[in-house]
Design a protein around this motif. Structure first.
Motif, PDB file in Angstrom:
ATOM      1  N   VAL A  99       0.840  -1.206   0.000  1.00  0.00           N
ATOM      2  CA  VAL A  99       0.000   0.000   0.000  1.00  0.00           C
ATOM      3  C   VAL A  99       0.873   1.253   0.000  1.00  0.00           C
ATOM      4  N   ILE A 100       1.933   1.250   0.820  1.00  0.00           N
ATOM      5  CA  ILE A 100       2.841   2.401   0.861  1.00  0.00           C
ATOM      6  C   ILE A 100       3.497   2.597  -0.504  1.00  0.00           C
ATOM      7  N   GLY A 101       3.889   1.497  -1.141  1.00  0.00           N
ATOM      8  CA  GLY A 101       4.501   1.586  -2.462  1.00  0.00           C
ATOM      9  C   GLY A 101       3.548   2.167  -3.487  1.00  0.00           C
ATOM     10  N   ALA A 102       2.276   1.764  -3.429  1.00  0.00           N
ATOM     11  CA  ALA A 102       1.273   2.301  -4.355  1.00  0.00           C
ATOM     12  C   ALA A 102       1.064   3.793  -4.124  1.00  0.00           C
ATOM     13  N   CYS A 103       1.042   4.209  -2.849  1.00  0.00           N
ATOM     14  CA  CYS A 103       0.896   5.635  -2.534  1.00  0.00           C
ATOM     15  C   CYS A 103       2.089   6.429  -3.056  1.00  0.00           C
ATOM     16  N   SER A 104       3.283   5.891  -2.892  1.00  0.00           N
ATOM     17  CA  SER A 104       4.485   6.563  -3.368  1.00  0.00           C
ATOM     18  C   SER A 104       4.451   6.731  -4.880  1.00  0.00           C
ATOM     19  N   TRP A 105       4.001   5.689  -5.584  1.00  0.00           N
ATOM     20  CA  TRP A 105       3.902   5.754  -7.043  1.00  0.00           C
ATOM     21  C   TRP A 105       2.866   6.796  -7.472  1.00  0.00           C
ATOM     22  N   ALA A 106       1.736   6.852  -6.771  1.00  0.00           N
ATOM     23  CA  ALA A 106       0.685   7.804  -7.121  1.00  0.00           C
ATOM     24  C   ALA A 106       1.167   9.240  -6.956  1.00  0.00           C
ATOM     25  N   ILE A 107       1.852   9.518  -5.852  1.00  0.00           N
ATOM     26  CA  ILE A 107       2.360  10.876  -5.627  1.00  0.00           C
ATOM     27  C   ILE A 107       3.413  11.223  -6.677  1.00  0.00           C
ATOM     28  N   ALA A 108       4.280  10.249  -7.002  1.00  0.00           N
ATOM     29  CA  ALA A 108       5.292  10.484  -8.034  1.00  0.00           C
ATOM     30  C   ALA A 108       4.642  10.766  -9.380  1.00  0.00           C
ATOM     31  N   THR A 109       3.545  10.088  -9.684  1.00  0.00           N
ATOM     32  CA  THR A 109       2.829  10.316 -10.940  1.00  0.00           C
ATOM     33  C   THR A 109       2.309  11.742 -11.030  1.00  0.00           C
ATOM     34  N   LEU A 110       1.718  12.228  -9.939  1.00  0.00           N
ATOM     35  CA  LEU A 110       1.209  13.598  -9.917  1.00  0.00           C
ATOM     36  C   LEU A 110       2.341  14.614 -10.072  1.00  0.00           C
ATOM     37  N   LEU A 111       3.473  14.345  -9.437  1.00  0.00           N
ATOM     38  CA  LEU A 111       4.607  15.259  -9.548  1.00  0.00           C
ATOM     39  C   LEU A 111       5.196  15.245 -10.955  1.00  0.00           C
ATOM     40  N   MET A 112       5.245  14.051 -11.572  1.00  0.00           N
ATOM     41  CA  MET A 112       5.782  13.964 -12.928  1.00  0.00           C
ATOM     42  C   MET A 112       4.895  14.732 -13.907  1.00  0.00           C
ATOM     43  N   LYS A 113       3.571  14.692 -13.690  1.00  0.00           N
ATOM     44  CA  LYS A 113       2.663  15.453 -14.547  1.00  0.00           C
ATOM     45  C   LYS A 113       2.898  16.952 -14.379  1.00  0.00           C
TER      46      LYS A 113
END
Length: 293
Positions: free
Chosen positions: A152-166
């Motif tokens: 779950v923590i890994g999925a949250c980290s990926w989601a935040i990284a996705t928003l930052l990359m956008k």
């Protein structure tokens, strides 16, 4: 682009995404988790950095832009991969892949909470179905394992990284961003390995093959294929095919590791895949622009 070629590249990239969980779990027989994943991204990031340098692609000149790349690398590579490989010690490759690939659902949640973004009702329905699917898949084990929390923590980290990359996509070429964020993430993973574990790697033909597969096929080829199809097709509709990745994760865990897949995992997986599909798919046909008079 021919539809069959497009579909084949989609299948290849999502297969590489999903199967890397099972291949990585095999690799844990020969290496400590963080050291294995650090080697993977040091090799992948180093090779991609060499490629973008040979192509003469410009790199950022401002320190603030390098800080953004380092932040993305910390979240996208270090956070996601550390949690993924550590989770594989206590949960199956299939379960880990299902949890990690709920990140499109979390992008909706974090985007709404942190960026006040607006989403369609179908996307919110996808979030509800995805969360329900994860609950079905993981909750019936009657125990909360550390691997579940890490997933779950890994999925949250990926989601935040996705928003930052956008938000930060304009700081440099996407290949430059990908190369240096992987290299930065690999360095941080190596430091974590030195601090949190006793790093070791048993060098033999199998372990070397696994490492090269993870670094080249599951990292460089995967990114190259995914960025290529994103550039050829509609981004929202293409991203909907990400639901295939956890399917390949469960399938490869069964084929390569002999992991038993319980009936409720299938049901939960269907809900997760449907949720990701609803989040990513654009049901509204694009409107044609009016021709100039």
């Amino acid at each position: 682009m021919h539809p069959i070629a497009f579909l084949l590249i989609i299948l290849l990239t999502t297969f590489l995404m999903g199967s890397s969980f099972a291949v990585g779990k095999i690799g844990l027989h020969y290496s400590s988790p963080l050291f294995l994943v650090s080697l993977r991204f040091l090799i992948a990031g180093g090779l991609m950095t060499l490629i973008v340098s040979l192509r003469g692609l410009p790199v950022p000149k401002r320190s603030i832009d390098w800080g953004k790349i380092a932040t993305i690398g910390t979240l996208q590579t270090t956070g996601v991969m550390a949690c993924t490989f550590l989770s594989l010690r206590t949960i199956t490759a299939g379960e880990s892949s299902i949890l990690i690939f709920t990140n499109p659902l979390l992008v909706i949640v974090f985007g709404s909470l942190l960026l006040r973004a607006r989403y369609r009702w179908t996307q919110w329905l996808g979030v509800v179905l995805g969360v329900l699917g994860v609950a079905i898949t993981m909750g019936l084990h009657m125990q909360l394992k550390s691997g579940t929390i890490l997933g779950v923590i890994g999925a949250c980290s990926w989601a935040i990284a996705t928003l930052l990359m956008k938000r930060w996509s304009g700081i440099c070429n996407v290949w430059v961003l990908t190369a240096y964020q992987m290299l930065c993430g690999g360095i941080l993973l190596l430091l974590l390995s030195l601090v949190l574990e006793q790093p070791h790697f048993e060098w033999n033909l199998i372990s070397t093959g696994i490492l090269l597969w993870l670094a080249i096929m599951a990292s460089i080829v995967q990114f190259a294929g995914w960025f290529y199809v994103l550039g050829k097709g509609d981004a929202a509709q293409t991203s909907a095919f990400l639901f295939l990745a956890p399917f390949f994760g469960v399938l490869s865990g069964w084929l390569l590791l002999g992991e038993q897949v319980q009936w409720y995992v299938y049901i939960g997986g269907v809900f997760v895949f449907l949720g990701i599909f609803l989040v990513n798919w654009n049901f509204n046909k694009p409107k044609k622009e009016a021709e100039p008079v």
